[in-house]
Design a protein around this motif. Sequence first.
Motif, PDB file in Angstrom:
ATOM      1  N   THR A  31       0.840  -1.196   0.000  1.00 19.50           N
ATOM      2  CA  THR A  31       0.000   0.000   0.000  1.00 19.50           C
ATOM      3  C   THR A  31       0.872   1.241   0.000  1.00 19.50           C
ATOM      4  OG1 THR A  31      -1.686  -1.184   1.265  1.00 19.50           O
ATOM      5  CG2 THR A  31      -1.851   1.211   1.214  1.00 19.50           C
ATOM      6  N   LEU A  53      -4.682   6.599  -0.966  1.00 19.42           N
ATOM      7  CA  LEU A  53      -4.118   5.256  -0.815  1.00 19.42           C
ATOM      8  C   LEU A  53      -4.154   4.564  -2.164  1.00 19.42           C
ATOM      9  CD1 LEU A  53      -4.659   5.902   2.163  1.00 19.42           C
ATOM     10  CD2 LEU A  53      -5.356   3.536   2.444  1.00 19.42           C
ATOM     11  N   VAL A  61      -7.586   3.193  -3.470  1.00 19.50           N
ATOM     12  CA  VAL A  61      -8.343   2.381  -2.509  1.00 19.50           C
ATOM     13  C   VAL A  61      -8.903   3.191  -1.342  1.00 19.50           C
ATOM     14  CG1 VAL A  61      -7.121   0.263  -3.111  1.00 19.50           C
ATOM     15  CG2 VAL A  61      -6.293   1.656  -1.212  1.00 19.50           C
ATOM     16  N   GLY A  62      -8.558   4.452  -1.199  1.00 22.03           N
ATOM     17  CA  GLY A  62      -9.098   5.254  -0.109  1.00 22.03           C
ATOM     18  C   GLY A  62      -8.255   6.485   0.154  1.00 22.03           C
ATOM     19  N   TYR A  64      -6.371   8.928   3.565  1.00 28.17           N
ATOM     20  CA  TYR A  64      -6.035   9.154   4.968  1.00 28.17           C
ATOM     21  C   TYR A  64      -5.552  10.585   5.113  1.00 28.17           C
ATOM     22  CZ  TYR A  64      -6.588   4.758   7.373  1.00 28.17           C
ATOM     23  OH  TYR A  64      -7.133   3.673   7.984  1.00 28.17           O
ATOM     24  N   VAL A  84     -10.939   3.223   3.826  1.00 34.41           N
ATOM     25  CA  VAL A  84     -10.651   2.389   2.656  1.00 34.41           C
ATOM     26  C   VAL A  84     -11.997   2.129   1.998  1.00 34.41           C
ATOM     27  CG1 VAL A  84      -9.820   0.134   1.875  1.00 34.41           C
ATOM     28  CG2 VAL A  84      -8.599   1.353   3.683  1.00 34.41           C
ATOM     29  N   TYR A  88     -12.193  -2.636  -1.386  1.00 37.14           N
ATOM     30  CA  TYR A  88     -10.805  -2.922  -1.036  1.00 37.14           C
ATOM     31  C   TYR A  88     -10.596  -3.213   0.442  1.00 37.14           C
ATOM     32  CZ  TYR A  88     -10.164  -1.079  -5.680  1.00 37.14           C
ATOM     33  OH  TYR A  88     -10.252  -0.872  -7.023  1.00 37.14           O
ATOM     34  N   ARG A  89     -11.669  -3.292   1.188  1.00 38.14           N
ATOM     35  CA  ARG A  89     -11.561  -3.545   2.623  1.00 38.14           C
ATOM     36  C   ARG A  89     -11.159  -4.985   2.900  1.00 38.14           C
ATOM     37  NH1 ARG A  89     -16.812   0.065   4.365  1.00 38.14           N
ATOM     38  NH2 ARG A  89     -15.784   2.041   3.900  1.00 38.14           N
ATOM     39  N   HIS A  93      -5.050  -2.787   3.769  1.00 38.07           N
ATOM     40  CA  HIS A  93      -4.652  -1.439   3.349  1.00 38.07           C
ATOM     41  C   HIS A  93      -4.684  -0.440   4.497  1.00 38.07           C
ATOM     42  CE1 HIS A  93      -4.315  -2.512  -0.823  1.00 38.07           C
ATOM     43  NE2 HIS A  93      -5.546  -2.983  -0.835  1.00 38.07           N
ATOM     44  N   SER A  94      -5.694  -0.513   5.357  1.00 37.32           N
ATOM     45  CA  SER A  94      -5.789   0.426   6.470  1.00 37.32           C
ATOM     46  C   SER A  94      -4.637   0.231   7.448  1.00 37.32           C
ATOM     47  CB  SER A  94      -7.132   0.261   7.180  1.00 37.32           C
ATOM     48  OG  SER A  94      -7.300   1.266   8.134  1.00 37.32           O
TER      49      SER A  94
END
Length: 150
Positions: A31, A53, A61-62, A64, A84, A88-89, A93-94
Motif C-alpha cells: 500500500t 491510498l 483504494v481510499g 487518509y 478504505v 478494497y476492505r 490497506h488500512s
Amino acid sequence: MTVNALLEDLPGEPAQFGLFDDVQHLAHGRTRLLLEGYRFDPERKLPLYLFNLQASDGSYVGQYHFTPAPPDLVGDTGNAGGHVDPPYRNRGHSKAAVQALAALARRHGMKNFIITCGVENEAARHALAQVGKALARPHATLHFFEIPAE
C-alpha cells in the motif's frame, strides 16, 4: 470536515512549503500513500496532509489524513484518520496506511499519534488494535487508538 473534503474546503491557508517536505510517497507493504496536498493552519501552526491510498496494482483504494505534531508545537501526539473504499476492505490497506504514517511520525520525533474509528466499524477497530492500543475515552460514536511511532 470529512476525509473526502476538497483541499480548498479545508480550514487554513494553502501551504507555501510544508513543515515536512518528505511526504510525497509513503509506503508499507503493498500500500502506498500518495500526497494529494496539504493545508496549513497559521493559528495552530500545524499542517493537515491528505493522502490517497494506492494498491500495488495502481488502484485508488481510499484516503487518509495526518497532522504531525512535533514536540515544539503541541506535544508529541498528532492525529490521523481515513477510510478504505468498500471493494478494497479486509485486505490490509488500512493497517498498512497506519504503519506508513507511524514511520512518518517517527521521522519527525513523534512518540505516538491518535487515530479514531466509528464504534460500528468492527473491521477498523480490529485493524487498529493490531498496530496500537485502545484508549479508554468515553465517546458515543468513536473508538480512540494510540499508535506508537517508535
